[in-house]
Design a protein around this motif. Sequence first.
Motif, PDB file in Angstrom:
ATOM      1  N   VAL A  50       0.855  -1.134  -0.035  1.00 27.12           N
ATOM      2  CA  VAL A  50       0.105   0.069   0.071  1.00 27.12           C
ATOM      3  C   VAL A  50       0.879   1.123  -0.165  1.00 27.12           C
ATOM      4  CG1 VAL A  50      -1.780   1.285   1.288  1.00 27.12           C
ATOM      5  CG2 VAL A  50      -1.804  -1.089   1.353  1.00 27.12           C
ATOM      6  N   HIS A  51       0.599   2.272  -0.895  1.00 33.77           N
ATOM      7  CA  HIS A  51       1.414   3.316  -0.800  1.00 33.77           C
ATOM      8  C   HIS A  51       0.280   4.757  -0.888  1.00 33.77           C
ATOM      9  CE1 HIS A  51       5.278   1.524  -2.258  1.00 33.77           C
ATOM     10  NE2 HIS A  51       4.224   0.458  -2.796  1.00 33.77           N
ATOM     11  N   GLU A  52       0.570   5.586  -0.170  1.00 34.69           N
ATOM     12  CA  GLU A  52      -0.203   6.832   0.101  1.00 34.69           C
ATOM     13  C   GLU A  52       0.446   8.195  -0.182  1.00 34.69           C
ATOM     14  OE1 GLU A  52      -2.512   6.589   3.721  1.00 34.69           O
ATOM     15  OE2 GLU A  52      -1.726   4.454   4.018  1.00 34.69           O
ATOM     16  N   TRP A  53      -0.210   9.168  -0.950  1.00 35.04           N
ATOM     17  CA  TRP A  53       0.333  10.362  -1.086  1.00 35.04           C
ATOM     18  C   TRP A  53      -0.825  11.340  -0.489  1.00 35.04           C
ATOM     19  CZ3 TRP A  53       0.459   6.507  -4.538  1.00 35.04           C
ATOM     20  CH2 TRP A  53       1.923   6.103  -4.919  1.00 35.04           C
ATOM     21  N   HIS A  54      -0.606  12.713  -0.070  1.00 35.00           N
ATOM     22  CA  HIS A  54      -1.396  13.620   0.283  1.00 35.00           C
ATOM     23  C   HIS A  54      -1.045  14.912  -0.417  1.00 35.00           C
ATOM     24  CE1 HIS A  54      -3.912  12.220   3.760  1.00 35.00           C
ATOM     25  NE2 HIS A  54      -2.847  11.495   3.737  1.00 35.00           N
ATOM     26  N   TRP A  55      -2.132  15.550  -1.039  1.00 34.87           N
ATOM     27  CA  TRP A  55      -1.802  16.948  -1.863  1.00 34.87           C
ATOM     28  C   TRP A  55      -2.766  17.546  -1.683  1.00 34.87           C
ATOM     29  CZ3 TRP A  55      -3.467  16.583  -7.316  1.00 34.87           C
ATOM     30  CH2 TRP A  55      -4.121  15.572  -7.837  1.00 34.87           C
ATOM     31  N   HIS A  56      -2.778  19.133  -1.767  1.00 32.87           N
ATOM     32  CA  HIS A  56      -3.542  20.069  -1.364  1.00 32.87           C
ATOM     33  C   HIS A  56      -3.978  21.187  -2.072  1.00 32.87           C
ATOM     34  CE1 HIS A  56      -1.430  18.156   2.191  1.00 32.87           C
ATOM     35  NE2 HIS A  56      -2.901  18.120   2.811  1.00 32.87           N
ATOM     36  N   PRO A  57      -4.606  20.818  -3.458  1.00 31.86           N
ATOM     37  CA  PRO A  57      -5.231  21.848  -4.280  1.00 31.86           C
ATOM     38  C   PRO A  57      -6.011  22.629  -3.745  1.00 31.86           C
ATOM     39  CG  PRO A  57      -6.195  19.872  -4.864  1.00 31.86           C
ATOM     40  CD  PRO A  57      -5.243  19.481  -3.727  1.00 31.86           C
ATOM     41  N   VAL A  58      -6.256  24.055  -4.040  1.00 30.80           N
ATOM     42  CA  VAL A  58      -7.200  25.104  -3.573  1.00 30.80           C
ATOM     43  C   VAL A  58      -8.333  25.077  -4.836  1.00 30.80           C
ATOM     44  CG1 VAL A  58      -7.705  27.319  -3.013  1.00 30.80           C
ATOM     45  CG2 VAL A  58      -5.467  26.262  -2.116  1.00 30.80           C
ATOM     46  N   ALA A 104     -22.702  29.055   0.120  1.00 30.15           N
ATOM     47  CA  ALA A 104     -22.605  29.952   1.319  1.00 30.15           C
ATOM     48  C   ALA A 104     -21.460  29.915   2.207  1.00 30.15           C
ATOM     49  CB  ALA A 104     -23.910  30.139   2.154  1.00 30.15           C
ATOM     50  N   ALA A 105     -21.182  28.532   2.518  1.00 28.61           N
ATOM     51  CA  ALA A 105     -20.162  28.087   3.271  1.00 28.61           C
ATOM     52  C   ALA A 105     -18.760  28.609   2.885  1.00 28.61           C
ATOM     53  CB  ALA A 105     -20.321  26.661   3.831  1.00 28.61           C
ATOM     54  N   ILE A 106     -18.628  28.156   1.738  1.00 26.28           N
ATOM     55  CA  ILE A 106     -17.194  28.628   0.976  1.00 26.28           C
ATOM     56  C   ILE A 106     -17.036  29.972   0.975  1.00 26.28           C
ATOM     57  CG2 ILE A 106     -15.747  27.949  -0.947  1.00 26.28           C
ATOM     58  CD1 ILE A 106     -17.261  25.359  -1.267  1.00 26.28           C
ATOM     59  N   ASP A 107     -18.146  30.568   0.309  1.00 31.94           N
ATOM     60  CA  ASP A 107     -18.118  31.821   0.275  1.00 31.94           C
ATOM     61  C   ASP A 107     -17.786  32.716   1.421  1.00 31.94           C
ATOM     62  OD1 ASP A 107     -18.319  32.086  -2.533  1.00 31.94           O
ATOM     63  OD2 ASP A 107     -20.592  32.643  -2.457  1.00 31.94           O
ATOM     64  N   GLY A 108     -18.344  32.206   2.506  1.00 29.50           N
ATOM     65  CA  GLY A 108     -17.918  32.592   3.905  1.00 29.50           C
ATOM     66  C   GLY A 108     -16.306  32.563   4.514  1.00 29.50           C
ATOM     67  N   TRP A 109     -15.650  31.519   3.737  1.00 27.89           N
ATOM     68  CA  TRP A 109     -14.416  31.454   4.100  1.00 27.89           C
ATOM     69  C   TRP A 109     -13.598  32.074   3.138  1.00 27.89           C
ATOM     70  CZ3 TRP A 109     -15.870  25.676   3.880  1.00 27.89           C
ATOM     71  CH2 TRP A 109     -16.812  25.292   5.154  1.00 27.89           C
ATOM     72  N   GLY A 110     -14.198  33.031   2.270  1.00 35.65           N
ATOM     73  CA  GLY A 110     -13.178  33.848   1.462  1.00 35.65           C
ATOM     74  C   GLY A 110     -13.276  33.343   0.032  1.00 35.65           C
ATOM     75  N   GLY A 111     -14.397  32.474  -0.132  1.00 38.64           N
ATOM     76  CA  GLY A 111     -14.315  31.964  -1.644  1.00 38.64           C
ATOM     77  C   GLY A 111     -13.487  31.060  -2.065  1.00 38.64           C
ATOM     78  N   SER A 112     -12.669  30.389  -1.298  1.00 35.96           N
ATOM     79  CA  SER A 112     -11.814  29.367  -1.557  1.00 35.96           C
ATOM     80  C   SER A 112     -11.699  27.930  -0.503  1.00 35.96           C
ATOM     81  CB  SER A 112     -10.434  29.861  -1.944  1.00 35.96           C
ATOM     82  OG  SER A 112      -9.672  30.089  -0.813  1.00 35.96           O
ATOM     83  N   LEU A 113     -11.208  26.971  -1.129  1.00 31.86           N
ATOM     84  CA  LEU A 113     -11.390  25.913   0.143  1.00 31.86           C
ATOM     85  C   LEU A 113      -9.842  25.055  -0.543  1.00 31.86           C
ATOM     86  CD1 LEU A 113     -13.429  24.202   2.078  1.00 31.86           C
ATOM     87  CD2 LEU A 113     -14.195  23.096  -0.016  1.00 31.86           C
ATOM     88  N   ARG A 114      -9.355  24.725   0.677  1.00 32.90           N
ATOM     89  CA  ARG A 114      -7.919  23.930   0.511  1.00 32.90           C
ATOM     90  C   ARG A 114      -8.495  22.496   0.706  1.00 32.90           C
ATOM     91  NH1 ARG A 114      -3.186  23.008   3.973  1.00 32.90           N
ATOM     92  NH2 ARG A 114      -1.516  22.863   2.303  1.00 32.90           N
ATOM     93  N   MET A 115      -8.245  21.737  -0.299  1.00 32.50           N
ATOM     94  CA  MET A 115      -8.537  20.203  -0.098  1.00 32.50           C
ATOM     95  C   MET A 115      -7.540  19.402   0.280  1.00 32.50           C
ATOM     96  SD  MET A 115     -11.596  20.238  -1.734  1.00 32.50           S
ATOM     97  CE  MET A 115     -11.870  18.332  -2.136  1.00 32.50           C
TER      98      MET A 115
END
Length: 246
Positions: free
Chosen positions: A181-189, A222-233
Amino acid sequence: MSRVFGEVAALYDDIRLGYPGELLETLVAYHGGVPAPVADVGAGTGKATELLLELGVPVIAVEPDPRMAAVLAQKFPGVETVTAAFEEWTPPPGGVGLISCATAWHWFDPRTRVQRVRAALQPRGTLAIFHHRHGYADPVQQRTIDAIHQAIDPAQTVDDRPVDWARTDLEHSGLFTDIEVHEWHWHPVFSTEQYLRLLQTFSTFRLRSPAAQRRTVTGLSAAIDGWGGSLRMDIHTVLVVGRAAA
């Protein structure tokens, strides 16, 4: 169920994320060289197919939904595209060196999928099962988004399977060895608009009623706009590999 994405094939191809190059490097190292030929089963619009083409060997893409397969065939005319369910596909004589299954293993018949894959592989061939888990880098945002979904669809459950759940299939079958098993994490916005487009490609969203879909979009927007219009995945990519037992 495996054809639910065809309704939004072009959107799926545009907004769904591909797979990291490190995954391909890991596959080649595990296999002990470049496998050939390669089959991508449950290929969709070719998100994994695109990565596999970097191997420079013949690639067969097997996809049951003709709308998804049409997008793949247009993008990659050099790929042998087979519009059929995995269970209906006839592998080439002698089998293939690698079978790739990206975000599709759960769509196959659990009673026969391991046996069918083993029968399609060359001796000591490689099976690669991989997928993304779509999470959120901020725990508060994660809880908020989960709560929005639960409020609209109380029957929806959080996926509590182990991240390497496909590993159990291979271990219990006795048909594969050297399982890793191999795993990676990455964080696009994602912007609000991008995330809402991504949302429309998730089966849990697509299977809701139109009214429930509208409520979901309104709440998340509404939630994402309240966080400044972006979401870091937090995109968690998990790869399970096994070698066909001799």
